[in-house]
Design a protein around this motif. Structure first.
Motif, PDB file in Angstrom:
ATOM      1  N   LEU A   4       0.869  -1.180  -0.064  1.00 35.04           N
ATOM      2  CA  LEU A   4       0.021   0.015   0.079  1.00 35.04           C
ATOM      3  C   LEU A   4       0.951   1.267  -0.001  1.00 35.04           C
ATOM      4  CD1 LEU A   4      -2.027  -2.224   1.063  1.00 35.04           C
ATOM      5  CD2 LEU A   4      -3.145  -0.422   2.546  1.00 35.04           C
ATOM      6  N   VAL A   5       0.802   2.094  -0.907  1.00 40.41           N
ATOM      7  CA  VAL A   5       1.323   3.324  -1.172  1.00 40.41           C
ATOM      8  C   VAL A   5       0.709   4.604  -1.095  1.00 40.41           C
ATOM      9  CG1 VAL A   5       3.315   4.475  -2.556  1.00 40.41           C
ATOM     10  CG2 VAL A   5       3.201   1.771  -2.579  1.00 40.41           C
ATOM     11  N   GLU A   6       1.004   5.311   0.081  1.00 35.98           N
ATOM     12  CA  GLU A   6       0.364   6.627   0.045  1.00 35.98           C
ATOM     13  C   GLU A   6       1.074   7.695  -0.717  1.00 35.98           C
ATOM     14  OE1 GLU A   6      -0.306   4.783   4.271  1.00 35.98           O
ATOM     15  OE2 GLU A   6       1.419   4.945   2.682  1.00 35.98           O
ATOM     16  N   SER A   7       0.330   8.597  -1.062  1.00 33.78           N
ATOM     17  CA  SER A   7       0.922   9.797  -1.990  1.00 33.78           C
ATOM     18  C   SER A   7      -0.058  11.015  -1.716  1.00 33.78           C
ATOM     19  CB  SER A   7       1.137   9.698  -3.197  1.00 33.78           C
ATOM     20  OG  SER A   7      -0.011   9.332  -4.045  1.00 33.78           O
ATOM     21  N   GLY A   8       0.533  12.047  -1.774  1.00 35.78           N
ATOM     22  CA  GLY A   8      -0.313  13.346  -2.031  1.00 35.78           C
ATOM     23  C   GLY A   8      -0.102  14.429  -0.652  1.00 35.78           C
ATOM     24  N   GLY A   9       0.668  13.861   0.337  1.00 34.57           N
ATOM     25  CA  GLY A   9       1.005  14.802   1.380  1.00 34.57           C
ATOM     26  C   GLY A   9       1.703  15.798   1.225  1.00 34.57           C
ATOM     27  N   GLY A  10       1.797  16.590   2.046  1.00 38.38           N
ATOM     28  CA  GLY A  10       2.636  17.968   1.841  1.00 38.38           C
ATOM     29  C   GLY A  10       2.285  18.943   2.816  1.00 38.38           C
ATOM     30  N   LEU A  18      -5.682  19.175   0.412  1.00 36.51           N
ATOM     31  CA  LEU A  18      -4.979  18.267  -0.019  1.00 36.51           C
ATOM     32  C   LEU A  18      -5.628  17.119  -0.541  1.00 36.51           C
ATOM     33  CD1 LEU A  18      -1.830  18.371   2.186  1.00 36.51           C
ATOM     34  CD2 LEU A  18      -1.944  19.027  -0.048  1.00 36.51           C
ATOM     35  N   SER A  19      -5.249  16.360  -1.229  1.00 37.31           N
ATOM     36  CA  SER A  19      -5.861  15.139  -1.678  1.00 37.31           C
ATOM     37  C   SER A  19      -4.921  13.820  -1.639  1.00 37.31           C
ATOM     38  CB  SER A  19      -6.395  15.330  -3.139  1.00 37.31           C
ATOM     39  OG  SER A  19      -7.000  13.749  -3.269  1.00 37.31           O
ATOM     40  N   LEU A  20      -5.182  12.875  -0.736  1.00 36.84           N
ATOM     41  CA  LEU A  20      -4.364  11.940  -0.457  1.00 36.84           C
ATOM     42  C   LEU A  20      -4.766  10.619  -1.254  1.00 36.84           C
ATOM     43  CD1 LEU A  20      -4.035  11.905   3.287  1.00 36.84           C
ATOM     44  CD2 LEU A  20      -2.627  13.100   1.624  1.00 36.84           C
ATOM     45  N   SER A  21      -3.772   9.727  -1.776  1.00 35.79           N
ATOM     46  CA  SER A  21      -4.207   8.743  -2.552  1.00 35.79           C
ATOM     47  C   SER A  21      -3.474   7.434  -1.951  1.00 35.79           C
ATOM     48  CB  SER A  21      -3.846   8.854  -4.013  1.00 35.79           C
ATOM     49  OG  SER A  21      -4.325   7.707  -4.745  1.00 35.79           O
ATOM     50  N   CYS A  22      -3.834   6.603  -2.043  1.00 36.73           N
ATOM     51  CA  CYS A  22      -3.197   5.030  -1.398  1.00 36.73           C
ATOM     52  C   CYS A  22      -3.767   4.134  -2.629  1.00 36.73           C
ATOM     53  CB  CYS A  22      -3.919   4.865  -0.138  1.00 36.73           C
ATOM     54  SG  CYS A  22      -3.126   3.131   0.360  1.00 36.73           S
ATOM     55  N   ALA A  23      -2.382   3.750  -3.267  1.00 38.85           N
ATOM     56  CA  ALA A  23      -2.570   2.679  -4.098  1.00 38.85           C
ATOM     57  C   ALA A  23      -2.075   1.166  -3.506  1.00 38.85           C
ATOM     58  CB  ALA A  23      -1.528   2.864  -5.256  1.00 38.85           C
ATOM     59  N   ALA A  24      -2.912   0.357  -4.016  1.00 43.83           N
ATOM     60  CA  ALA A  24      -2.865  -0.929  -3.198  1.00 43.83           C
ATOM     61  C   ALA A  24      -2.569  -1.944  -4.272  1.00 43.83           C
ATOM     62  CB  ALA A  24      -3.995  -1.474  -2.416  1.00 43.83           C
ATOM     63  N   SER A  25      -1.544  -2.914  -4.200  1.00 41.65           N
ATOM     64  CA  SER A  25      -1.506  -4.089  -4.940  1.00 41.65           C
ATOM     65  C   SER A  25      -1.962  -5.354  -3.972  1.00 41.65           C
ATOM     66  CB  SER A  25       0.216  -4.343  -5.089  1.00 41.65           C
ATOM     67  OG  SER A  25       0.675  -4.601  -3.775  1.00 41.65           O
ATOM     68  N   TRP A 106      -0.809  -2.066   5.812  1.00 43.49           N
ATOM     69  CA  TRP A 106      -0.688  -0.704   6.162  1.00 43.49           C
ATOM     70  C   TRP A 106       0.350  -0.229   5.098  1.00 43.49           C
ATOM     71  CZ3 TRP A 106      -3.047   2.052  10.118  1.00 43.49           C
ATOM     72  CH2 TRP A 106      -3.839   1.224  11.060  1.00 43.49           C
ATOM     73  N   GLY A 107      -0.162   1.070   4.859  1.00 40.92           N
ATOM     74  CA  GLY A 107       1.083   1.762   4.042  1.00 40.92           C
ATOM     75  C   GLY A 107       1.990   2.439   5.035  1.00 40.92           C
TER      76      GLY A 107
END
Length: 116
Positions: A4-10, A18-25, A106-107
C-alpha cells in the motif's frame, strides 16, 4: 508482495486542501474495507475515515466530518481522501489500511503539515 503506497501529502496553509491517494497491490481489492488513519506527534493513531466494500458505506471522525471525503476506485485499486478546509490540528502522518476478516495491510504513511 502486498503493498500500500500513500501519496499526496505535503505542506498547506490553514483553510487549504490536499488530496491523498493510496494505491494497493491487492488481489480482490474490492473485498477489502479501507480506512485512513492519522498519527500526530505524541498522540495515538486515530481513525479518520472508513469506507466499506459498498462505496456508499462511509464513516468519519467527528473532527473531519464535512471537510474530508473518502472514496475508492476498485478499477484502479485506490482509495483517496479529499481534505478541505484544513486546520492546524490536521497535521499528522496519514496512513491507509486495507483489511478483511483475516488480513490487514498498512501503508508507510504520508506527512501532512498544516501551517501558516
Amino acid at each position: 508482495q502486498v503493498q500500500l503506497v500513500e501519496s499526496g501529502g505535503g505542506l498547506v496553509q490553514p483553510g487549504g486542501s490536499l488530496s491523498l491517494s493510496c494505491a494497493a497491490s491487492l488481489f480482490r481489492f474490492s473485498t477489502f474495507v479501507l480506512t485512513w488513519y492519522r498519527q500526530a506527534p505524541g498522540k495515538e493513531r486515530e481513525l479518520v475515515a472508513h469506507i466499506g466494500t459498498a462505496e456508499d458505506a462511509t464513516t468519519y471522525a467527528d473532527s473531519v466530518k464535512g471537510r474530508f471525503t473518502i472514496s475508492r476506485d476498485n478499477t484502479r485499486n485506490t482509495v483517496s481522501l479529499q481534505m478541505n478546509s484544513l486546520k492546524l490540528e490536521d497535521t499528522a502522518v496519514y496512513y491507509c489500511n486495507a483489511r478483511t476478516m483475516t488480513e490487514s495491510y498498512w501503508g508507510q504513511g504520508t506527512q501532512v503539515t498544516v501551517s501558516s
